[in-house]
Design an enzyme around this catalytic site. Structure first.
Site, mmCIF file in Angstrom:
data_model
loop_
_atom_site.group_PDB
_atom_site.id
_atom_site.type_symbol
_atom_site.label_atom_id
_atom_site.label_comp_id
_atom_site.label_asym_id
_atom_site.label_seq_id
_atom_site.Cartn_x
_atom_site.Cartn_y
_atom_site.Cartn_z
ATOM 1 C CG HIS A 131 -8.963 12.628 1.007
ATOM 2 N ND1 HIS A 131 -8.476 13.113 -0.189
ATOM 3 C CD2 HIS A 131 -9.346 11.354 0.747
ATOM 4 C CE1 HIS A 131 -8.552 12.182 -1.120
ATOM 5 N NE2 HIS A 131 -9.086 11.100 -0.577
ATOM 6 C CE LYS A 147 -6.361 3.057 -7.468
ATOM 7 N NZ LYS A 147 -7.176 3.643 -6.405
ATOM 8 N NE ARG A 185 -16.105 8.586 -1.951
ATOM 9 C CZ ARG A 185 -15.310 8.529 -2.991
ATOM 10 N NH1 ARG A 185 -14.821 9.645 -3.496
ATOM 11 N NH2 ARG A 185 -15.004 7.381 -3.549
ATOM 12 C CB SER A 224 -8.769 12.349 -5.869
ATOM 13 O OG SER A 224 -8.615 12.467 -4.480
HETATM 14 O O1 PNS Z 1 -7.450 6.015 -2.221
HETATM 15 P P1 PNS Z 1 -7.502 4.619 -2.784
HETATM 16 O O2 PNS Z 1 -6.819 4.572 -4.144
HETATM 17 O O3 PNS Z 1 -8.898 4.053 -2.817
HETATM 18 O O4 PNS Z 1 -6.636 3.697 -1.771
HETATM 19 C C1 PNS Z 1 -6.477 2.322 -2.012
HETATM 20 C C2 PNS Z 1 -5.386 1.743 -1.084
HETATM 21 C C3 PNS Z 1 -4.101 2.525 -1.225
HETATM 22 C C4 PNS Z 1 -5.852 1.832 0.349
HETATM 23 C C5 PNS Z 1 -5.162 0.250 -1.481
HETATM 24 O O5 PNS Z 1 -4.896 0.170 -2.836
HETATM 25 C C6 PNS Z 1 -4.024 -0.401 -0.694
HETATM 26 O O6 PNS Z 1 -4.192 -0.739 0.448
HETATM 27 N N1 PNS Z 1 -2.855 -0.572 -1.356
HETATM 28 C C7 PNS Z 1 -1.687 -1.169 -0.745
HETATM 29 C C8 PNS Z 1 -1.438 -2.577 -1.290
HETATM 30 C C9 PNS Z 1 -2.278 -3.598 -0.565
HETATM 31 O O7 PNS Z 1 -2.133 -3.832 0.619
HETATM 32 N N2 PNS Z 1 -3.202 -4.218 -1.306
HETATM 33 C C10 PNS Z 1 -4.127 -5.188 -0.785
HETATM 34 C C11 PNS Z 1 -5.342 -4.509 -0.181
HETATM 35 S S1 PNS Z 1 -6.610 -5.666 0.152
#
Ligand code: PNS
Length: 163
Positions: A17, A41, A90, A128
């Site tokens: 990150h 999650k 990645r 993570s």
């Molecule tokens: O680190 P992660 O868990 O891969 O991050 C995922 C994240 C937080 C970027 C995604 O779940 C997100 O954007 N959540 C906010 C809710 C949202 O907007 N969902 C629609 C995304 S298409």
């Protein structure tokens, strides 16, 4: 001013990150690391803990802020007048989910671009989730996370100190 949002669960922050974040700071005048509260999650660290761990890890970066958010990412991006979402990519296995998210976010708001950044090759296998699993099982996570995150993880998981 070019502003980017770097969203994620960051449960917890890894060296991967930090590498992506550092790269993003070279392209944008301001980068906001946005910690998704994401209770569904089942995160190990609370949003406040995740924010604090990131803040402690970014002392060397001047144009970064850290925040937590709930709700739709595109709404958060708009509220902060940002023009882009930064995501780390990645491996090919990341691609499908990232592609879906990027196109969905574009559908929700045409004006927001998603920028993918590849971390340094030595970090491409870090996640993570795997770091937490290794820590839980007593493995050495020091190459994958900053020292303060290692300490916090061991404390949270109550990993006994090695004799
Ligand atoms: O680190 P992660 O868990 O891969 O991050 C995922 C994240 C937080 C970027 C995604 O779940 C997100 O954007 N959540 C906010 C809710 C949202 O907007 N969902 C629609 C995304 S298409």
């Amino acid at each position: 001013m070019r502003i980017a949002i770097y969203p994620g669960s960051f449960d917890p922050l890894t060296n991967g990150h930090l590498d992506v974040l550092q790269r993003a700071t070279k392209l944008f005048q301001r980068v906001i690391v946005a910690v998704a509260k994401n209770e569904s999650k089942n995160p190990l660290f609370t949003p406040a803990e995740r924010v604090a761990l990131i803040k402690e890890g970014i002392g060397h970066l001047a144009n970064v802020e850290v925040d937590a958010f709930d709700g739709l990412l595109v709404d958060y991006v708009r509220r902060h007048q940002a023009s882009a979402i930064v995501r780390g990519l990645r491996a090919v296995s990341d691609f499908e989910f990232e592609f879906q998210m990027a196109l969905m976010n574009r559908k929700l708001d045409e004006s927001i671009e998603t920028i993918f950044m590849m971390p340094k090759d030595t970090y491409t296998f870090i996640s993570s989730r795997i770091v937490k699993e290794i820590a839980k099982l007593g493995g050495d996570i020091s190459p994958f996370v900053p020292p303060h995150v290692e300490t916090a993880l061991k404390k949270k998981l109550k990993v006994p100190k090695k004799a």
